[in-house]
Design a protein around this motif. Structure first.
Motif, PDB file in Angstrom:
ATOM      1  N   SER A   7       0.865  -1.126  -0.140  1.00 45.20           N
ATOM      2  CA  SER A   7       0.004   0.124  -0.074  1.00 45.20           C
ATOM      3  C   SER A   7       0.648   1.337   0.035  1.00 45.20           C
ATOM      4  CB  SER A   7      -0.871  -0.133   1.335  1.00 45.20           C
ATOM      5  OG  SER A   7      -0.170  -0.031   2.285  1.00 45.20           O
ATOM      6  N   ALA A   8       1.798   1.378   0.579  1.00 42.62           N
ATOM      7  CA  ALA A   8       3.002   2.366   0.711  1.00 42.62           C
ATOM      8  C   ALA A   8       3.335   2.618  -0.711  1.00 42.62           C
ATOM      9  CB  ALA A   8       4.035   2.099   1.700  1.00 42.62           C
ATOM     10  N   PHE A   9       3.527   1.576  -1.310  1.00 47.59           N
ATOM     11  CA  PHE A   9       4.215   1.590  -2.684  1.00 47.59           C
ATOM     12  C   PHE A   9       3.286   2.257  -3.696  1.00 47.59           C
ATOM     13  CE2 PHE A   9       5.262  -0.622  -6.988  1.00 47.59           C
ATOM     14  CZ  PHE A   9       6.163   0.261  -7.267  1.00 47.59           C
ATOM     15  N   PHE A  10       2.190   1.553  -3.788  1.00 47.04           N
ATOM     16  CA  PHE A  10       1.016   2.029  -4.613  1.00 47.04           C
ATOM     17  C   PHE A  10       0.481   3.436  -4.210  1.00 47.04           C
ATOM     18  CE2 PHE A  10       0.146  -2.683  -5.818  1.00 47.04           C
ATOM     19  CZ  PHE A  10       0.743  -2.445  -6.753  1.00 47.04           C
ATOM     20  N   LEU A  11       0.252   3.783  -3.062  1.00 48.31           N
ATOM     21  CA  LEU A  11      -0.359   4.969  -2.529  1.00 48.31           C
ATOM     22  C   LEU A  11       0.509   6.342  -2.434  1.00 48.31           C
ATOM     23  CD1 LEU A  11      -3.067   3.667  -0.269  1.00 48.31           C
ATOM     24  CD2 LEU A  11      -3.353   4.260  -2.769  1.00 48.31           C
ATOM     25  N   ALA A  12       1.599   5.862  -1.590  1.00 51.23           N
ATOM     26  CA  ALA A  12       2.421   6.941  -0.981  1.00 51.23           C
ATOM     27  C   ALA A  12       3.462   7.193  -2.467  1.00 51.23           C
ATOM     28  CB  ALA A  12       3.350   6.566   0.151  1.00 51.23           C
ATOM     29  N   TRP A  13       3.804   6.145  -3.157  1.00 48.02           N
ATOM     30  CA  TRP A  13       4.674   6.705  -4.375  1.00 48.02           C
ATOM     31  C   TRP A  13       3.924   6.818  -5.818  1.00 48.02           C
ATOM     32  CZ3 TRP A  13       9.734   3.746  -5.247  1.00 48.02           C
ATOM     33  CH2 TRP A  13      10.361   4.342  -6.389  1.00 48.02           C
ATOM     34  N   LEU A  14       3.283   5.743  -6.183  1.00 50.58           N
ATOM     35  CA  LEU A  14       2.820   5.669  -7.477  1.00 50.58           C
ATOM     36  C   LEU A  14       1.403   6.618  -7.713  1.00 50.58           C
ATOM     37  CD1 LEU A  14       3.077   1.770  -8.654  1.00 50.58           C
ATOM     38  CD2 LEU A  14       4.785   3.982  -9.012  1.00 50.58           C
ATOM     39  N   ALA A  15       0.820   6.441  -6.569  1.00 49.92           N
ATOM     40  CA  ALA A  15      -0.596   7.422  -6.836  1.00 49.92           C
ATOM     41  C   ALA A  15      -0.383   9.011  -6.546  1.00 49.92           C
ATOM     42  CB  ALA A  15      -1.664   6.926  -5.759  1.00 49.92           C
ATOM     43  N   ASN A  16       0.714   9.282  -5.578  1.00 47.55           N
ATOM     44  CA  ASN A  16       0.971  10.809  -5.529  1.00 47.55           C
ATOM     45  C   ASN A  16       1.667  11.225  -6.704  1.00 47.55           C
ATOM     46  OD1 ASN A  16       0.055  11.313  -2.976  1.00 47.55           O
ATOM     47  ND2 ASN A  16       1.728  10.229  -1.787  1.00 47.55           N
ATOM     48  N   PHE A  17       2.642  10.432  -7.183  1.00 47.31           N
ATOM     49  CA  PHE A  17       3.143  10.836  -8.306  1.00 47.31           C
ATOM     50  C   PHE A  17       2.344  11.272  -9.656  1.00 47.31           C
ATOM     51  CE2 PHE A  17       8.060  10.628  -7.951  1.00 47.31           C
ATOM     52  CZ  PHE A  17       7.982  10.782  -6.562  1.00 47.31           C
ATOM     53  N   LYS A  18       1.331  10.210  -9.817  1.00 48.23           N
ATOM     54  CA  LYS A  18       0.323  10.412 -10.872  1.00 48.23           C
ATOM     55  C   LYS A  18      -0.650  11.841 -10.710  1.00 48.23           C
ATOM     56  CE  LYS A  18       0.186   5.687 -12.367  1.00 48.23           C
ATOM     57  NZ  LYS A  18      -0.662   4.524 -12.392  1.00 48.23           N
ATOM     58  N   LEU A  19      -0.950  11.787  -9.258  1.00 49.40           N
ATOM     59  CA  LEU A  19      -1.796  12.944  -9.027  1.00 49.40           C
ATOM     60  C   LEU A  19      -0.898  14.311  -9.200  1.00 49.40           C
ATOM     61  CD1 LEU A  19      -3.628  11.686  -5.941  1.00 49.40           C
ATOM     62  CD2 LEU A  19      -4.713  12.157  -8.068  1.00 49.40           C
ATOM     63  N   LEU A  20       0.273  14.323  -8.819  1.00 52.70           N
ATOM     64  CA  LEU A  20       1.205  15.481  -9.074  1.00 52.70           C
ATOM     65  C   LEU A  20       1.266  15.914 -10.567  1.00 52.70           C
ATOM     66  CD1 LEU A  20       3.109  17.487  -7.945  1.00 52.70           C
ATOM     67  CD2 LEU A  20       5.021  15.882  -8.132  1.00 52.70           C
ATOM     68  N   MET A  21       1.425  14.915 -11.323  1.00 56.78           N
ATOM     69  CA  MET A  21       1.471  15.033 -12.898  1.00 56.78           C
ATOM     70  C   MET A  21       0.060  15.665 -13.207  1.00 56.78           C
ATOM     71  SD  MET A  21       3.753  12.229 -14.477  1.00 56.78           S
ATOM     72  CE  MET A  21       2.902  10.876 -13.724  1.00 56.78           C
ATOM     73  N   GLY A 189      15.746   6.888  -4.709  1.00 57.51           N
ATOM     74  CA  GLY A 189      15.950   6.516  -3.524  1.00 57.51           C
ATOM     75  C   GLY A 189      15.396   7.203  -2.149  1.00 57.51           C
ATOM     76  N   LEU A 190      14.922   8.372  -2.333  1.00 54.76           N
ATOM     77  CA  LEU A 190      14.100   8.949  -1.415  1.00 54.76           C
ATOM     78  C   LEU A 190      12.901   8.124  -0.990  1.00 54.76           C
ATOM     79  CD1 LEU A 190      14.847  12.868  -1.983  1.00 54.76           C
ATOM     80  CD2 LEU A 190      16.000  11.266  -0.192  1.00 54.76           C
ATOM     81  N   MET A 191      12.090   7.877  -2.252  1.00 56.71           N
ATOM     82  CA  MET A 191      10.915   7.297  -2.208  1.00 56.71           C
ATOM     83  C   MET A 191      11.051   5.814  -1.432  1.00 56.71           C
ATOM     84  SD  MET A 191       8.956   9.451  -2.886  1.00 56.71           S
ATOM     85  CE  MET A 191       7.515   8.472  -2.754  1.00 56.71           C
ATOM     86  N   HIS A 192      12.122   5.087  -1.884  1.00 61.36           N
ATOM     87  CA  HIS A 192      12.555   3.955  -1.194  1.00 61.36           C
ATOM     88  C   HIS A 192      12.828   4.161   0.365  1.00 61.36           C
ATOM     89  CE1 HIS A 192      12.904   2.152  -5.191  1.00 61.36           C
ATOM     90  NE2 HIS A 192      12.900   0.691  -4.517  1.00 61.36           N
ATOM     91  N   GLU A 193      13.352   5.244   0.747  1.00 63.10           N
ATOM     92  CA  GLU A 193      13.499   5.475   2.220  1.00 63.10           C
ATOM     93  C   GLU A 193      12.154   5.679   2.936  1.00 63.10           C
ATOM     94  OE1 GLU A 193      16.267   5.609   3.932  1.00 63.10           O
ATOM     95  OE2 GLU A 193      18.059   6.493   2.545  1.00 63.10           O
ATOM     96  N   LEU A 194      11.369   6.122   2.036  1.00 65.61           N
ATOM     97  CA  LEU A 194       9.925   6.480   2.980  1.00 65.61           C
ATOM     98  C   LEU A 194       9.132   4.823   3.014  1.00 65.61           C
ATOM     99  CD1 LEU A 194       7.513   8.223   3.653  1.00 65.61           C
ATOM    100  CD2 LEU A 194       6.834   8.411   1.250  1.00 65.61           C
ATOM    101  N   ILE A 195       9.204   4.117   1.944  1.00 67.85           N
ATOM    102  CA  ILE A 195       8.719   2.755   2.126  1.00 67.85           C
ATOM    103  C   ILE A 195       9.357   2.063   3.428  1.00 67.85           C
ATOM    104  CG2 ILE A 195       8.363   0.455   0.984  1.00 67.85           C
ATOM    105  CD1 ILE A 195       8.031   2.098  -1.574  1.00 67.85           C
TER     106      ILE A 195
END
Length: 298
Positions: A7-21, A189-195
């Motif tokens: 969920s952290a990978f799909f939401l905190a990373w992928l979903a946020n980046f898509k919403l940012l774009m 790298g920063l996003m992996h730190e978050l996960i």
């Protein structure tokens, strides 16, 4: 561990980046033909834009591999779990090799389950996420075309292209791609730190970011050398393949796996496997007697 990491990978990373774009009118979510339910699903799952059109011929390409491919990898994970009982008899570095394949096979199976659910609920195939990364003959092939393909496809429009656009007037078109590559790896790298923070709730050590910075720098050098050589001299994949995988493994043992072990991921994952096994056993014990009674009554 499994639910939190995915969920952290799909939401905190992928979903946020898509919403940012999407906020800038870019990316796959900016398509005005997407309905609200598909918008939500498409934001969280690795679905190519072509797959949103059911009649598109490109949707014929299957995102999932064969059933037996996943069965084999599931059996290998079972063997890995059994091997963990004998870690005191196995060299620690070899145990880490098992960890690396366990992570890869586990990610592929989890993503296959998510892909199957997406297909059954909304009728959309997910794009394949891994393409046998252990067959890579270069870092460019490993990170660009074989390992975690969905990350590459989200980092390109979200990080690589903006950095390329901003750096081109400063460094020129020849070297701007190398800066964009480094920017993409730093963000990764920063996003992996978050996960990893979500997995272990430990303060980030910076080792994961350093791992990706090193790989970004080495990949930039690799691309730069290829630009200079321009095909005048090459090395066969029989040599570059083991060198590439060896470099990935050595740097992972140095920087990636210590952080992975610091958040106690393996023991937590084993506890979850045990809980799942106990649940399946309890359910089967509760259902089987009823089935036998029904058979005896007939």
């Amino acid at each position: 561990m499994h639910l939190g990491g995915v969920s952290a990978f799909f939401l905190a990373w992928l979903a946020n980046f898509k919403l940012l774009m999407f906020a800038f009118g870019k990316g796959p979510l900016s398509d005005p033909l997407i309905s609200l339910p598909k918008f939500a699903v498409f934001a969280c799952l690795p679905i190519k834009q072509d797959n949103l059109i059911p009649d598109s011929p490109k949707t014929a390409k299957q995102g999932l591999k064969s059933f037996w491919n996943y069965v084999l990898k599931g059996l290998l994970i079972c063997l890995f779990l059994k091997a963990y009982d004998y870690t005191d008899m196995i060299h620690p570095k070899f145990t880490w090799v098992i960890y690396s394949f366990h992570i890869y096979f586990g990610l592929e199976i989890i993503l296959a389950i998510v892909g199957g659910l997406a297909k059954s609920v909304i009728g959309i195939e997910l794009e394949p996420q891994f393409d046998e990364p252990y067959l890579s003959a270069s870092l460019q092939e490993f990170w660009g075309r074989r390992w975690n393909i969905m990350v590459t496809r989200i980092l390109r429009p979200a990080v690589y292209e903006p950095v390329l656009y901003l750096s081109t007037p400063i460094t020129g078109r020849k070297w701007a791609p190398l800066i964009a590559v480094m920017g993409s790896f730093v963000v990764s790298g920063l996003m992996h730190e978050l996960i990893f923070f979500y997995l272990g709730r430990n303060r980030p050590s910076g080792e994961i970011t350093l791992f990706f910075v090193i790989h970004g720098a080495c990949l930039a050098v690799e691309v730069g050398v290829k630009k200079v050589i321009r095909g005048r001299w090459g090395v066969t994949g029989i040599i570059t393949g083991p060198l590439t995988i060896g470099f990935v493994m050595v740097t992972a043992f140095w920087l990636f796996f210590p952080e992975f072990l610091r958040c106690d991921a393996i023991s937590k994952a084993l506890d979850e496997y045990a809980a799942l096994g106990a649940f399946v056993k309890d359910v089967s014990e509760a259902l089987l007697p009823k089935s036998f009674n029904n058979v005896s009554m007939v």
